[in-house]
Design a protein around this motif. Structure first.
Motif, PDB file in Angstrom:
ATOM      1  N   ARG A 308      31.814  39.070  42.595  1.00  0.00           N
ATOM      2  CA  ARG A 308      32.186  38.946  44.009  1.00  0.00           C
ATOM      3  C   ARG A 308      32.429  37.471  44.281  1.00  0.00           C
ATOM      4  O   ARG A 308      31.713  36.623  43.756  1.00  0.00           O
ATOM      5  N   MET A 309      33.389  37.183  45.125  1.00  0.00           N
ATOM      6  CA  MET A 309      33.605  35.793  45.510  1.00  0.00           C
ATOM      7  C   MET A 309      32.697  35.467  46.688  1.00  0.00           C
ATOM      8  O   MET A 309      32.682  36.186  47.694  1.00  0.00           O
ATOM      9  N   TRP A 689      52.448  30.490  50.604  1.00  0.00           N
ATOM     10  CA  TRP A 689      51.102  30.554  50.008  1.00  0.00           C
ATOM     11  C   TRP A 689      50.125  31.369  50.845  1.00  0.00           C
ATOM     12  O   TRP A 689      49.429  32.233  50.339  1.00  0.00           O
ATOM     13  N   ARG A 690      50.099  31.101  52.119  1.00  0.00           N
ATOM     14  CA  ARG A 690      49.018  31.558  52.982  1.00  0.00           C
ATOM     15  C   ARG A 690      48.989  33.081  53.111  1.00  0.00           C
ATOM     16  O   ARG A 690      50.007  33.727  53.306  1.00  0.00           O
ATOM     17  N   ARG A 691      47.803  33.642  52.991  1.00  0.00           N
ATOM     18  CA  ARG A 691      47.594  35.067  53.243  1.00  0.00           C
ATOM     19  C   ARG A 691      46.641  35.192  54.422  1.00  0.00           C
ATOM     20  O   ARG A 691      45.818  34.307  54.671  1.00  0.00           O
ATOM     21  N   PRO A 695      42.968  38.367  48.674  1.00  0.00           N
ATOM     22  CA  PRO A 695      43.834  39.251  47.897  1.00  0.00           C
ATOM     23  C   PRO A 695      43.155  40.586  47.611  1.00  0.00           C
ATOM     24  O   PRO A 695      41.944  40.636  47.404  1.00  0.00           O
ATOM     25  N   VAL A 698      40.120  41.345  44.997  1.00  0.00           N
ATOM     26  CA  VAL A 698      39.154  40.246  44.878  1.00  0.00           C
ATOM     27  C   VAL A 698      38.106  40.429  45.973  1.00  0.00           C
ATOM     28  O   VAL A 698      38.313  40.037  47.119  1.00  0.00           O
ATOM     29  N   PRO A 699      36.976  41.059  45.632  1.00  0.00           N
ATOM     30  CA  PRO A 699      35.928  41.248  46.654  1.00  0.00           C
ATOM     31  C   PRO A 699      35.401  39.903  47.117  1.00  0.00           C
ATOM     32  O   PRO A 699      35.053  39.055  46.282  1.00  0.00           O
ATOM     33  N   TYR A 700      35.331  39.718  48.428  1.00  0.00           N
ATOM     34  CA  TYR A 700      35.168  38.370  48.972  1.00  0.00           C
ATOM     35  C   TYR A 700      34.135  38.389  50.089  1.00  0.00           C
ATOM     36  O   TYR A 700      34.173  39.250  50.971  1.00  0.00           O
ATOM     37  N   TRP A 704      37.362  33.528  55.922  1.00  0.00           N
ATOM     38  CA  TRP A 704      38.602  33.270  55.185  1.00  0.00           C
ATOM     39  C   TRP A 704      39.243  31.981  55.672  1.00  0.00           C
ATOM     40  O   TRP A 704      39.703  31.173  54.893  1.00  0.00           O
TER      41      TRP A 704
END
Lengths: 721, 116
Positions: A308-309, A689-691, A695, A698-700, A704
């Motif tokens: 996990r991030m 670039w920016r989201r 993503p 990618v569990p986060y 953000w």
């Protein structure tokens, strides 16, 4: 609850409320962790005794001489403890000694060892003073021995144990002497005291709330026996309780020599003077930095049991001599993973950066952290509550330390000479923990000290040192391989500095070591490890430099011990000396895999092999600015591959590693032209670039964006392993 | 008579000109951005796959190269001399960090007080 029940409930009166309030205060169910203590990092107010002492002792020379003497007392006690302590942590520098005020503030600590041990122990002393001084069944008297390991009351984690002795002089409590060791084993659900699989505090082993464990300088054997009964290594528990008693007693004896020779007031005044002087000086130095807001972020990549991030966010708002450290936006607490950290430790990591990296010349005490303000939201991973496991708090606070260091360095650069400017030091603990019967049929359970081989950061004007020391303990060592092989059923196949294991830059980071251990001489032995940094690097570089590479672990499971022995006996030339070679050649019959660097303990058989890689320090400055000759020297020293020399440093050389200056200048000029060609203006880059969110896949955990920080109250439970 | 204000070095490669209130490159003196905005707005940015920087020495899920699905490296270059001023390690698409936000008025006052 049924609303009707509320309506029908008898109305309370002031009398009944007072009755129950008195009852609860007089007879609390339990003296649990006290938020008013663990949440308050400020110095306690001056006591009347301290006020009197400071009025009587006015000679600055006396204060300076006494403060030096008290520092030497703590330092010599720590040196003694390092010699007589039994735990691997004691032998190799994961320990400290300190002297606390009568109120509990750490006033004098050793300049080596793990200084934050002493810093985070202040809440423990304050708890003892608040709860046990006037408790008839406990009390505080000369010769009493107090003990602790539960991090919810203070401290780093439950693998550390601290013994305190109150220092009385002529009937007055002058101070507290404390001795702390990272003991390791604590009876958690995995051996060695650092359990990745603990999903609640109740799986984290023996939890010693601050308590009296002896009187008249004598440990109560029935209490020691209770502690031993929880441990896989009872001999270690007994030996090190005695060792800490000896060290704390040494401090007490020598402090009393000072008090007897020059008066108790001098001791009281010196301790208070040290604290207040340090806080004033920290504020003065802060005032030299430019006012502004500075930010740093870093990411962990595991909850311990799954990838996990996990975000660590640090915003510094510096105004005059005020510094506000805001951790809003960091990941929320994870209720069932032991990676959360309590407030004292989270603050202490900021303290560590100031003490060990910025102003190592100042006395080590609570004056550092008292000069700083904090915002650490409730529900944050850095503000753990009593019901949240915290056994591996050091992992999350280590990437918090890096985020803080990034922001601090950008705040401080403007005033060269007032502090040392460095890239991030490698800040993660890469090491095996173990448990089982050793080759002498003795029970053992602890942690390998290879964690101490962290690569040093690149400095502004010089490269980082190799396998220098942990970022939290100057002069700590990582021990001798032969000692490990003598005490443990492990064969050290290699421990060496690997190529490319550091951050690249104008000044490169210091490299670290890769270690390989094979189970040997016993049928099975439990091994596990803990760290982050396989999917996302642990540290970045600074000012154009890069961080070090990822640090996976490799695990080989032997088809049979005999098959491994046969290869080693008949074809020693096939025995590898690096993880890369191990995976490339697969010399032994069995299975090979890489894993995330946190693994719960499991049993491994004879011939099974583990390879771990401690990380290198961050690089400083643009790699194109590095002296080509220094790049060649790194290759000669087997620190660097040609892959990096050519791709990142753009050095052209021959087979003898002689630089072609003209070709190198041309290659670097071409790379600069290429940068201008491929680089995009900010808005154009950000548009592509920016989201709006992390993503998919990618569990986060954490905020953000800076504009929309994670709600402070948010607490997330990771559901599936 | 007024004295020209000195430039203030803020990072290894960047300084603030208090007269013009602007960020400048310390290598080539290129004017990068206004001092009250992020210096990163005046740089050139490039997204790196981490495997460009770190050799994946083991062919496995976990190697010595970060996972490009989890980590990207954003490089910042001076548009004047192409010096790599800063590097950020971020999850793909994560907002760029506004890492230095100076109180320019306070910085100017501090310098005036120092000179005086």
């Amino acid at each position: 609850m049924n609303p009707a029940t509320l309506t029908d409930a008898p109305t309370s009166t002031p009398e009944t409320e007072a009755f129950f309030a008195d009852l609860l205060q007089a007879q609390p169910v339990m003296y649990g962790p006290d938020p008013s203590i663990v949440g308050d990092h400020r110095l306690a107010p001056r006591t009347p005794s301290e006020e009197d002492a400071l009025r009587r002792v006015t000679n600055d020379v006396d204060l300076v001489i006494a403060s030096n003497r008290l520092e030497v007392i703590c330092e010599s006690a720590k040196e003694m403890l390092e010699q007589i302590g039994a735990a691997p942590g004691a032998k190799w520098g994961d320990l400290t000694c300190g002297l606390y005020t009568a109120s509990g503030d750490l006033a004098v600590a050793t300049s080596t060892g793990v200084v934050v041990f002493a810093v985070v122990a202040s809440p423990i002393v304050k708890y003892i003073v608040k709860n046990w001084a006037n408790e008839p069944t406990v009390g505080i008297r000369p010769g009493d021995l107090f003990y602790h390991n539960d991090a919810h009351y203070g401290g780093v984690h439950n693998a550390d144990q601290t013994l305190f002795i109150p220092v009385f002089h002529e009937g007055r409590l002058l101070a507290w002497a404390g001795a702390t060791i990272h003991e390791g084993e604590n009876g958690a659900n995995e051996p060695g005291g650092l359990s990745p699989s603990a999903t609640s505090p109740y799986e984290e082993g023996l939890r010693i709330s601050p308590m009296k464990v002896g009187e008249n300088y004598t440990l109560r054997r029935d209490i020691v026996n209770l502690f031993q009964n929880h441990m896989r290594d009872p001999l270690l528990q007994l030996m090190d309780m005695r060792a800490k008693l000896a060290a704390a007693k040494r401090i007490e004896d020598r402090v009393l020599e000072v008090a007897t020779e020059q008066g108790g007031d001098l001791v009281l005044a010196t301790l208070r003077h040290q604290l207040e002087r340090t806080e004033r000086e920290v504020r003065r130095r802060l005032s030299e930095f430019p006012d502004g807001t500075y930010r740093g972020i870093t990411f962990g990549d595991t909850t311990l049991l799954e990838d996990r991030m996990i975000k660590a966010s640090c915003e510094l708002v510096k105004t005059g001599d005020q510094l506000l450290v805001n951790m809003t936006g960091s990941a929320p607490a994870i209720l069932d993973r032991a990676i959360n950290a309590g407030l004292p430790l989270s603050k202490a990591l900021v303290h560590n950066d100031l003490m060990n990296f910025f102003w190592a010349d100042l006395p080590r005490n609570n004056g550092f952290v008292s000069a700083v303000d904090f915002v650490i939201p409730e529900g944050s991973i850095f503000n753990a509550t009593k019901e949240v496991p915290v056994g591996l708090s050091m992992l999350s606070t280590m990437f918090l330390h890096t985020a803080t260091h990034l922001a601090m360095t950008k705040m401080a650069f403007n005033r060269p000479g007032t502090t040392e400017i460095t890239a991030p030091w490698y800040a993660m603990v890469q090491g095996l923990f173990y448990g089982g019967l050793n080759q002498w049929n003795m029970p053992v359970a602890n942690l390998m000290t290879d964690i101490n081989a962290m690569g040093g950061a690149a400095h502004r004007d010089r490269d980082g040192e190799h396998a220098a020391a942990p970022f939290f303990a100057a002069l700590a060592d990582y021990g001798e391989m032969e000692d490990r092989e003598t005490e443990l059923p492990l064969l050290g196949l290699w421990r060496k500095i690997n190529k490319d294991n550091h951050g690249y830059g104008r000044q490169r980071g210091g490299a670290s070591v890769e270690c390989a251990y094979m189970v040997h001489g016993v049928p099975m032995f439990a091994l596990g490890c803990m760290a982050t940094g396989a999917k996302f690097p642990t540290i970045p570089g600074l000012f154009g430099g890069y961080g070090g590479p990822s640090t996976p672990v490799s695990v080989f499971r032997a088809e049979s011990p005999e098959a491994v022995r046969k290869v080693m006996a008949e074809r020693p030339d096939l025995v590898p000396d690096s993880a890369q070679q191990l995976h490339a050649t697969k010399p032994f019959p069995g299975t090979y895999e890489t894993r995330r660097p946190t693994q719960s303990a499991a049993f491994y058989g004879e011939g099974d092999l583990w390879v771990l890689q401690c990380g290198g320090g961050g690089g400083y400055g643009d790699p194109l600015d590095r002296d080509p000759e220094a790049v060649m020297q790194d290759m000669r020293d087997e620190l660097l591959t040609d892959w990096v020399a050519q791709r990142l440093y753009h050095v052209v050389h021959d087979d003898e590693l002689v630089v072609d200056p003209d070709a190198t200048a041309a290659a670097r000029a071409a790379e600069r032209r290429d940068r201008l060609e491929r680089g995009k203006p900010y808005d154009e880059f950000v548009a592509g670039w920016r989201r709006d969110e992390p993503p998919e896949g990618v569990p986060y955990l954490g905020s953000w964006s800076w504009e929309e920080p994670a709600p402070a109250e948010r607490v997330t439970e990771v559901a599936e392993a | 008579m007024t004295t020209a204000m000195e430039r203030e070095a803020i990072t290894e490669y960047l300084e603030i000109d208090l007269e013009t209130e602007s960020w400048h490159c310390r290598v080539c003196d290129h004017r990068i951005a206004g001092a009250r905005e992020s210096y990163k707005r005046g740089l050139l940015l490039y997204e790196r796959d981490p495997r460009d920087i770190y050799e994946a020495k083991i062919d496995a899920e976990y190697s010595h190269a970060p996972d490009p699905e989890w980590c990207r490296i954003v490089e910042f270059y001076c548009p004047g001399c192409a010096t790599q001023v800063e590097v950020e390690y971020l999850p793909p698409g994560h907002p760029i960090t506004h890492d230095i936000e100076l109180d320019i008025d306070a910085l100017a006052e501090r310098q005036k007080a120092r000179v005086a």
